[in-house]
Motif scaffolding. Sequence first.
Motif, short mmCIF file in Angstrom:
data_model
loop_
_atom_site.label_atom_id
_atom_site.label_comp_id
_atom_site.label_asym_id
_atom_site.label_seq_id
_atom_site.Cartn_x
_atom_site.Cartn_y
_atom_site.Cartn_z
N GLN A 183 0.86 -1.17 0.00
CA GLN A 183 0.00 0.00 0.00
C GLN A 183 0.90 1.23 0.00
N PHE A 184 0.57 2.21 -0.82
CA PHE A 184 1.36 3.44 -0.91
C PHE A 184 2.82 3.15 -1.24
N GLY A 185 3.01 2.09 -2.04
CA GLY A 185 4.35 1.75 -2.48
C GLY A 185 5.21 1.03 -1.47
N ARG A 186 4.61 0.58 -0.37
CA ARG A 186 5.37 -0.11 0.67
C ARG A 186 4.61 -1.35 1.12
N PRO A 187 5.29 -2.42 1.56
CA PRO A 187 4.58 -3.55 2.15
C PRO A 187 3.81 -3.09 3.38
N VAL A 188 2.61 -3.60 3.56
CA VAL A 188 1.82 -3.15 4.71
C VAL A 188 2.51 -3.50 6.03
N GLY A 189 3.38 -4.51 5.99
CA GLY A 189 4.12 -4.88 7.19
C GLY A 189 5.12 -3.83 7.62
N ALA A 190 5.39 -2.85 6.77
CA ALA A 190 6.32 -1.78 7.14
C ALA A 190 5.66 -0.75 8.04
N PHE A 191 4.33 -0.77 8.12
CA PHE A 191 3.62 0.20 8.95
C PHE A 191 3.59 -0.28 10.40
N GLN A 192 3.81 0.65 11.30
CA GLN A 192 3.99 0.30 12.71
C GLN A 192 2.78 -0.43 13.28
N ALA A 193 1.57 -0.01 12.92
CA ALA A 193 0.37 -0.64 13.47
C ALA A 193 0.30 -2.12 13.10
#
Length: 291
Positions: A183-193
């Motif tokens: 999402q938004f050019g990044r793996p969703v696992g990169a988001f802290q939540a």
Amino acid sequence: MDFRLTDDQRALRDGTRELLARIWPPGALREPVDGARMRALWRALGGAGVFALRLPEAAGGVGLGAAEAVLVFEEAGRVLLPGPLVATHLAAGVAAGAATGERMVTRVDGGLVAWLAEADEVTGEVRGAVELRSVDPLTPLHRVPGRPAPYDPLAALLTAAEQLGSAARTTETAVRHARGREQFGRPVGAFQAVKHRCAGMLVRAEIARAAVYAAAVTGDPVEIAGAKLLADEAAVRNARDCLQVHGGMGFTWESEVHLHLKRAWVRGRMRPTAEEAAELQAETLGGAGAG
């Protein structure tokens, strides 16, 4: 006390995983489970020694113990293997044909009985049983009237092992999706939540694992009840968190995530339930404090 797996136990776990991958592949979850398929599955499990695992070798069994049975049932939970596995395993050596998978045995547990219509034999009184619309499409259920019998510690331990396997599987599924979905050019696992959610899933699964493995070694009914409490929580909450990581697609038919949640709900009603396990823990702690 050392709870680490031996080489033989790891080999048993790995061999069971390979067996289940052959006889119950992921696509099987989305196919109708009719009588013929269940009979073939039961014979394959019986031939592999799943039901005779704890029987002495002199009686035609494998001669292993509860700790090894937990490893096998954990793998069964990982792949959502259907059928009254626990009941048939417990009936091996008592009911003719149960050990070899030639007969399917079910049992009354917490006022519920699974696979009643398909079973060859039932442990417990089923007079007045009423068919339910099960939330889990792979677990047909009946409700039995009357006061439930005291819980069976070994049945609870093996059910907890199945819950543990499910909790571990949904953790792995969530992490794999978080790494691959962008999402938004990044793996969703990169988001802290998302990172925090996956970390919480891992912690719950590993805490439940420690409790289930320890209870398998000690065999203490109170510890088994506590292990099931933790395993039930891990299975349900991890499946819910896995759904959150997947978004709406987690509840679509092509995903197995919602099936883990539904099976976890059903197993959670097997005794001891969370309420019963918590009460037993409180009574035990209260008694220890009074002494």
